[in-house]
Design an enzyme around this catalytic site. Sequence first.
Site, PDB file in Angstrom:
ATOM      1  N   ILE A  87     -36.396  13.830 -28.772  1.00 34.00           N
ATOM      2  CA  ILE A  87     -37.267  14.966 -28.473  1.00 34.00           C
ATOM      3  C   ILE A  87     -38.061  14.632 -27.220  1.00 34.00           C
ATOM      4  CG2 ILE A  87     -39.141  16.408 -29.344  1.00 34.00           C
ATOM      5  CD1 ILE A  87     -38.108  15.809 -32.184  1.00 34.00           C
ATOM      6  N   ALA A  88     -38.214  15.602 -26.344  1.00 39.52           N
ATOM      7  CA  ALA A  88     -38.861  15.388 -25.046  1.00 39.52           C
ATOM      8  C   ALA A  88     -40.209  14.693 -25.171  1.00 39.52           C
ATOM      9  CB  ALA A  88     -39.039  16.724 -24.333  1.00 39.52           C
ATOM     10  N   HIS A  89     -40.484  13.816 -24.224  1.00 35.88           N
ATOM     11  CA  HIS A  89     -41.746  13.061 -24.151  1.00 35.88           C
ATOM     12  C   HIS A  89     -42.451  13.416 -22.854  1.00 35.88           C
ATOM     13  CE1 HIS A  89     -44.522   9.684 -24.332  1.00 35.88           C
ATOM     14  NE2 HIS A  89     -44.207   9.439 -23.081  1.00 35.88           N
ATOM     15  N   PRO A  90     -43.721  13.608 -22.836  1.00 40.55           N
ATOM     16  CA  PRO A  90     -44.631  13.624 -23.977  1.00 40.55           C
ATOM     17  C   PRO A  90     -44.818  15.037 -24.500  1.00 40.55           C
ATOM     18  CG  PRO A  90     -45.930  13.621 -21.978  1.00 40.55           C
ATOM     19  CD  PRO A  90     -44.468  13.659 -21.574  1.00 40.55           C
TER      20      PRO A  90
ATOM     21  N   GLU B  59     -42.452  15.604 -30.425  1.00 42.25           N
ATOM     22  CA  GLU B  59     -41.854  14.285 -30.639  1.00 42.25           C
ATOM     23  C   GLU B  59     -42.500  13.576 -31.825  1.00 42.25           C
ATOM     24  OE1 GLU B  59     -42.173  11.046 -27.742  1.00 42.25           O
ATOM     25  OE2 GLU B  59     -44.007  11.975 -27.019  1.00 42.25           O
TER      26      GLU B  59
END
Length: 113
Positions: free
Chosen positions: A95-98, A102
């Site tokens: 899942i994309a950070h930040p 996530e």
Amino acid sequence: MPSHAVSELARVGLTEEQARVTGRSIRGAKLPVKAIPRARTLRDTRGLWKAVVDRDTEQILGAALLGPESAEVLSVVQTAMWAEMPFTRLRDGMIAHPTMAEGLNALFASWAD
């Protein structure tokens, strides 16, 4: 600390208590919002995320998220529920950070039972 006094609450599906009444074998997960890196960058670490999963099917039965951007994150959980995906897809997915979403990796890796 943000200027708003109340954290956002978002909920979908069954609570842990409601799921237990159905007779299913369930697992409950809890995660304090302060454990989510994005919450720290937003300087709003108040809140708690909870989820309930069916042990046999691994499907998410419900979630309640209290904290920043909860409604946005809940839409991810709701989509997984509609698709009847196992919780492991959110636990193990990249899942994309930040992002607050996530935090779902950590939520579904932390079992209260």
